[in-house]
Enzyme design. Sequence first.
Site, short mmCIF file in Angstrom:
data_model
loop_
_atom_site.label_atom_id
_atom_site.label_comp_id
_atom_site.label_asym_id
_atom_site.label_seq_id
_atom_site.Cartn_x
_atom_site.Cartn_y
_atom_site.Cartn_z
N CYS A 1 17.98 -27.83 -17.26
CA CYS A 1 17.04 -27.79 -16.13
C CYS A 1 17.60 -28.69 -15.03
O CYS A 1 18.28 -29.67 -15.30
CB CYS A 1 15.63 -28.18 -16.53
SG CYS A 1 15.35 -29.90 -16.89
N CYS B 1 21.29 -40.34 -16.89
CA CYS B 1 21.24 -40.18 -18.35
C CYS B 1 21.67 -41.47 -19.03
O CYS B 1 22.40 -42.28 -18.46
CB CYS B 1 22.19 -39.07 -18.80
SG CYS B 1 21.70 -37.43 -18.28
N CYS C 1 16.56 -31.34 -21.39
CA CYS C 1 15.65 -30.83 -20.37
C CYS C 1 14.60 -31.92 -20.17
O CYS C 1 14.46 -32.81 -21.00
CB CYS C 1 15.02 -29.53 -20.84
SG CYS C 1 14.31 -28.55 -19.51
#
Length: 170
Positions: free
Chosen positions: A88, A96, A12
């Site tokens: 989220c 990422c 998140c």
Amino acid sequence: MSENMVKVLILCTGNSARSIMAEALFNILGQGRFKAYSAGSHPNGKVNPYAIEQVAAIGYDTSALRSKSWDEFAQADAPQMDFIITVCDNAAGELCPVWPGKPIAAHWGFEDPAAVQGTDAEKRAAFKRIFQQIESCVAQLVALPLSQLGPDTIRQHMQAIGQKQQEQAS
């Protein structure tokens, strides 16, 4: 996939509420078959006290909970994850790090209970509602016979869990 110890990283943005609650739920509901961690792309440095209340209520040891960066889990010496789950929408849309071992990734979007304004009772109610939604998703995943399923099938199940959650929340 081996069910010896499935490692899950829950992501998140702030790593203060949803990902923390998911970490605790995987570690409790997984009954030793799962080891969960949580992290954030931009950790805010502290765990939300309402999230601590929720995980403490299920008997989870909160003493080691902390808001941390996902960079810790992209290092060569970090535990190799089997699953990466974003909880989220902001984290799901971010670029990422490259995770060692090519873990199976899925997005389970939950409303941010930390964004709720109001009384303590209203905030607690929001955290309880989101906690229950996360618990439902975690329970579905930990109930799967992972050792009997291939990666593509597991990915499909994980995505279906997230999709079902989104539909129920709408």
